[in-house]
Write a protein that holds these residues in place. Structure first.
Motif, short mmCIF file in Angstrom:
data_model
loop_
_atom_site.label_atom_id
_atom_site.label_comp_id
_atom_site.label_asym_id
_atom_site.label_seq_id
_atom_site.Cartn_x
_atom_site.Cartn_y
_atom_site.Cartn_z
N ALA A 105 0.85 -1.17 -0.10
CA ALA A 105 0.15 -0.24 0.01
C ALA A 105 1.01 1.40 -0.07
CB ALA A 105 -1.02 -0.12 1.28
N ARG A 106 2.15 1.20 -0.04
CA ARG A 106 2.96 2.31 0.25
C ARG A 106 2.91 3.11 -1.15
NH1 ARG A 106 7.50 -1.18 2.92
NH2 ARG A 106 6.51 -1.21 5.08
N GLY A 107 2.90 4.52 -0.94
CA GLY A 107 2.95 5.42 -1.91
C GLY A 107 1.45 5.52 -2.83
N LYS A 108 0.27 5.19 -1.90
CA LYS A 108 -0.97 5.31 -2.42
C LYS A 108 -1.78 6.31 -1.52
CE LYS A 108 -0.44 0.86 -4.59
NZ LYS A 108 -0.92 -0.62 -4.73
N GLY A 109 -1.35 7.04 -0.65
CA GLY A 109 -1.98 7.97 -0.06
C GLY A 109 -2.29 7.33 1.38
N LEU A 138 5.58 14.76 3.81
CA LEU A 138 4.23 14.56 3.90
C LEU A 138 3.68 15.18 5.12
CD1 LEU A 138 1.50 13.40 3.31
CD2 LEU A 138 2.35 11.31 4.45
N TRP A 139 4.61 14.88 6.47
CA TRP A 139 3.91 15.74 7.50
C TRP A 139 4.01 17.21 7.23
CZ3 TRP A 139 2.20 11.71 8.07
CH2 TRP A 139 2.57 10.32 8.39
N LYS A 152 3.50 18.87 4.37
CA LYS A 152 2.38 19.17 3.51
C LYS A 152 1.08 19.22 4.46
CE LYS A 152 4.03 17.06 -0.69
NZ LYS A 152 3.99 16.08 -1.54
N LEU A 153 1.13 18.38 5.58
CA LEU A 153 -0.09 18.40 6.42
C LEU A 153 0.14 19.37 7.66
CD1 LEU A 153 -0.59 14.17 6.41
CD2 LEU A 153 -2.16 16.27 5.06
N GLY A 154 1.00 20.33 7.43
CA GLY A 154 0.94 21.22 8.48
C GLY A 154 1.94 21.14 9.76
N PHE A 155 2.88 20.28 9.95
CA PHE A 155 3.53 19.94 10.72
C PHE A 155 4.94 20.75 10.47
CE2 PHE A 155 0.63 16.25 11.38
CZ PHE A 155 0.81 16.14 12.68
N ARG A 156 5.48 21.26 11.68
CA ARG A 156 6.76 22.04 11.60
C ARG A 156 7.90 21.14 12.31
NH1 ARG A 156 7.03 26.45 14.60
NH2 ARG A 156 5.27 25.63 15.97
N ILE A 157 9.04 21.35 11.73
CA ILE A 157 10.38 20.90 12.57
C ILE A 157 10.40 21.93 13.62
CG2 ILE A 157 12.70 20.26 12.28
CD1 ILE A 157 12.32 19.40 9.52
N VAL A 158 10.38 21.43 14.69
CA VAL A 158 10.59 22.41 15.80
C VAL A 158 11.93 22.11 16.47
CG1 VAL A 158 8.13 23.02 16.09
CG2 VAL A 158 9.49 20.78 17.51
#
Length: 164
Positions: free
Chosen positions: A91-95, A131-132, A134-140
């Protein structure tokens, strides 16, 4: 991938998920889990210790991936949650990871968490980091040489955060 459904993970689901779990931790590329972890210890880590664990399945009931959700810390830090995700090889690469992350954020909000934090996203796991983000996560923060990667040796790990 369309028609991904989510359900709380059962013991039977974990037995189906176990080969994926084993392969991911044995690769020593993304999770700081002992590669020789036993089935029982893995079940406890993924299904018993967390607040909830979910499976993602396709329309035919085929398991695509799984995730857990738990408080990141105890007491005064229990308003921030933490999740771990694994996707089956087919299932990898399929969302699926995106769908699981979006589902976990919804669940976290329903459970009254105010934010989500990933404590150690291996920097060489560029697909997940992107991906993270793109989904709004920031590296803190980034911890130098925090992960002993099977192929690359010591690599950095990011702390990633998103307010819910």
């Amino acid at each position: 991938m369309t028609n991904i459904t989510f359900a709380p993970m059962t013991e039977k689901d974990f037995s189906v998920f176990w080969p994926t779990f084993q392969a991911v931790v044995a690769a020593q590329e993304t999770y700081a889990i002992a590669p020789d972890i036993s089935y029982g210890a893995a079940y406890q880590l993924w299904c018993t210790t967390p607040l909830v664990s979910w499976v993602a399945k396709d329309e035919s009931g085929q398991l695509l991936g799984a995730y857990y959700l738990k408080a990141n810390a105890a007491g005064p830090g229990d308003h921030i949650c933490n999740c771990g995700y694994m996707v089956t090889p087919m299932a990898r690469g399929k969302g699926v990871a995106r769908a699981m992350c979006e589902h976990s954020q919804k669940q976290a909000r329903e459970l009254s968490f105010q934010a989500m934090q990933y404590n150690a996203v291996v920097a060489t796991n560029e697909i997940a980091v992107a991906l993270w983000q793109k989904l709004g996560f920031r590296i803190v923060g980034t911890v130098p040489n925090a992960y002993r990667h099977a192929r690359f040796g010591f690599v950095d790990a990011h702390v990633m955060y998103k307010a819910l």
